[in-house]
Enzyme design. Structure first.
Site, short mmCIF file in Angstrom:
data_model
loop_
_atom_site.label_atom_id
_atom_site.label_comp_id
_atom_site.label_asym_id
_atom_site.label_seq_id
_atom_site.Cartn_x
_atom_site.Cartn_y
_atom_site.Cartn_z
N ILE A 154 31.67 14.77 -8.44
CA ILE A 154 30.43 14.63 -9.22
C ILE A 154 29.33 15.56 -8.67
O ILE A 154 28.64 16.23 -9.44
CB ILE A 154 29.97 13.15 -9.22
CG1 ILE A 154 31.03 12.27 -9.89
CG2 ILE A 154 28.62 13.00 -9.93
CD1 ILE A 154 30.84 10.78 -9.72
N THR A 232 23.07 7.81 -8.67
CA THR A 232 24.15 7.37 -9.56
C THR A 232 25.38 7.02 -8.73
O THR A 232 26.49 6.94 -9.26
CB THR A 232 24.53 8.47 -10.59
OG1 THR A 232 24.82 9.67 -9.87
CG2 THR A 232 23.43 8.69 -11.60
N ARG A 234 25.94 4.41 -5.49
CA ARG A 234 26.01 2.95 -5.36
C ARG A 234 24.66 2.45 -4.85
O ARG A 234 24.03 3.09 -4.00
CB ARG A 234 27.12 2.51 -4.38
CG ARG A 234 28.54 2.61 -4.94
CD ARG A 234 28.84 1.58 -6.04
NE ARG A 234 30.19 1.67 -6.54
CZ ARG A 234 30.58 2.38 -7.60
NH1 ARG A 234 29.71 3.09 -8.28
NH2 ARG A 234 31.85 2.38 -7.98
N ASP A 258 21.02 4.40 -11.53
CA ASP A 258 22.00 3.79 -12.44
C ASP A 258 22.65 2.59 -11.75
O ASP A 258 23.53 1.96 -12.32
CB ASP A 258 23.06 4.84 -12.80
CG ASP A 258 23.99 4.37 -13.91
OD1 ASP A 258 23.51 3.75 -14.88
OD2 ASP A 258 25.20 4.63 -13.82
N GLU A 263 24.19 -5.77 -7.84
CA GLU A 263 24.41 -5.75 -9.29
C GLU A 263 25.16 -6.98 -9.79
O GLU A 263 24.98 -7.43 -10.91
CB GLU A 263 25.27 -4.53 -9.68
CG GLU A 263 24.59 -3.22 -9.54
CD GLU A 263 25.54 -2.06 -9.87
OE1 GLU A 263 26.61 -2.28 -10.44
OE2 GLU A 263 25.18 -0.92 -9.54
N HIS A 295 24.25 0.82 -14.70
CA HIS A 295 25.55 1.34 -14.28
C HIS A 295 26.34 1.87 -15.49
O HIS A 295 27.47 1.45 -15.75
CB HIS A 295 26.36 0.26 -13.55
CG HIS A 295 27.39 0.84 -12.62
ND1 HIS A 295 27.66 0.30 -11.38
CD2 HIS A 295 28.21 1.91 -12.74
CE1 HIS A 295 28.61 1.01 -10.81
NE2 HIS A 295 28.95 1.99 -11.61
N GLN A 296 25.71 2.79 -16.20
CA GLN A 296 26.32 3.30 -17.44
C GLN A 296 26.77 4.75 -17.32
O GLN A 296 27.14 5.37 -18.33
CB GLN A 296 25.33 3.16 -18.61
CG GLN A 296 24.11 4.09 -18.48
CD GLN A 296 23.11 3.91 -19.61
OE1 GLN A 296 22.41 2.92 -19.67
NE2 GLN A 296 23.04 4.87 -20.52
#
Ligand code: NAI
Length: 330
Positions: A154, A232, A234, A258, A263, A295-296
């Protein structure tokens, strides 16, 4: 193979069904895996998990007693599985790596642009017919310094995109990739150096014992007052409590995320009628310089297709008595 898929969401089921070419018998449960819901796995050889499922020691022991032998993760991250315990007990565990680094990196860029250019505020104001501009000033990304923490799948895509914006790129990774130096003019530095030099910091490292609460008061104190932090990766890579103090006192300009450190039990659910109990999350959401999505990052058609295909590649291997190339240990 008989498979139970935990934390099933309606939108992903068609993608998973399409990928199940060998017609394994899949049962879906909306429940997340934990010590109470583990019992649902009785009679299933394999379970399929997502990032909010809890595969800690006590849960793994229960699953093994119930006859579960295989755990396929439909996520790249696997911080929710107690790996040493899973290995010792005898499970085979595989993740879904690299299903679309573009999906996550592009979402990180979307968050960064939306926070910097006040897109959500402007849209909300517009809905109320307020077309004033006083609160909508951002900054050019061109020539700004961005620190990319983690230059794996990423992080690499993020570097490529940010190079296109004309950013100066600093990076940090346990294993630097020298091809990025030649290709995008990346300079590898220590994390502390990046904290003090960058205008933007974007996190792309996994959550491990070493990265848990990596960003705390000490590192936040080193950062520029106008720094924008993008997460993005954790939630627990950032110590939210410390970050909130910096955001409240304007010693950090903004947080686009995100992910959130706790969560579980909140994200992926509609809490609009019941509200939420987590006062820290309430505080975070109330801050004007915070932009949070649920978290999308993985929610593109391509990523969902690939997640399904990798998940069933892992399961097909196991059903044929073969080793999957995505198993987390040899
Ligand atoms: P990757 O494994 O390709 O890259 C991670 C990089 O971090 C590696 O280059 C590794 O050397 C580096 N790294 C690990 N520990 C480090 C440390 N302590 N200090 C410095 N560098 C370190 O992983 P990928 O695919 O790029 O994903 C990164 C993370 O993004 C995942 O672990 C996951 O937590 C998160 N993620 C979030 C998603 C979302 O929907 N928001 C979806 C997919 C992944």
């Amino acid at each position: 193979m008989k498979i139970l898929l935990y934390s099933a969401k309606n939108f992903e089921i068609p993608f998973l069904e399409r990928a199940n070419k060998k017609e394994h018998k899949i049962a879906y449960t909306r429940d997340a895996l934990d010590s109470e819901t583990a019992i649902q796995a009785v009679g299933f050889e394999a379970i399929v998990l997502f990032s909010g499922d809890d595969a800690s020691l006590i849960v793994l022991e229960k699953l093994w007693e119930l006859g579960v032998r295989y755990i396929a993760l439909r996520s790249a991250g696997y911080n929710n599985v107690q790996i040493e315990a899973a290995k010792r007990i005898g499970f085979k565990v595989a993740n879904a790596p690299d299903y679309s680094p573009y999906a996550i990196a592009e979402h990180a860029v979307a968050l960064l642009l939306a926070l910097n250019r006040k897109v959500v505020l402007a849209a909300n104001q517009g809905q109320a017919y307020d077309f004033t501009q006083d609160k909508l000033i951002g900054f050019d990304l061109n020539e700004k310094t961005i620190g990319i923490i983690g230059t794996g799948g990423i992080g690499k895509v993020m570097i490529k995109i940010m190079a296109g914006f004309g950013c100066k790129i600093l990076a940090h990774d346990l294993y630097p990739d020298n091809s990025l130096v030649d290709k995008y003019g990346v300079t590898y530095k220590t994390f502390r150096e990046i904290c003090s030099e960058a205008n933007i910091i974007s996190l792309h490292i996994p959550l491990t014992q070493d990265t848990h609460y990596l960003i705390d008061k000490t590192l936040l104190d080193l950062m520029k007052k106008d720094v924008l932090l993008v997460n993005t990766a954790r939630g627990a890579v950032v110590k939210t409590k410390d970050l909130i103090k910096h955001l409240e006192t304007n010693t950090a300009a903004g947080y686009a995320t995100d992910v959130y450190e706790t969560e579980k039990g909140v994200f992926f659910l509609d809490n609009s009628k019941t509200g939420i109990q987590d006062s820290q999350l309430q505080k975070l959401l109330s801050l004007p310089n915070v932009l949070l999505t649920p978290h999308q990052g993985y929610l593109t058609k391509e990523a969902l297709t690939n997640i399904g295909e990798i998940t069933f590649y892992n399961i097909d291997c196991w059903a044929m008595g073969k080793k999957s190339s995505n198993e987390l240990w040899d």
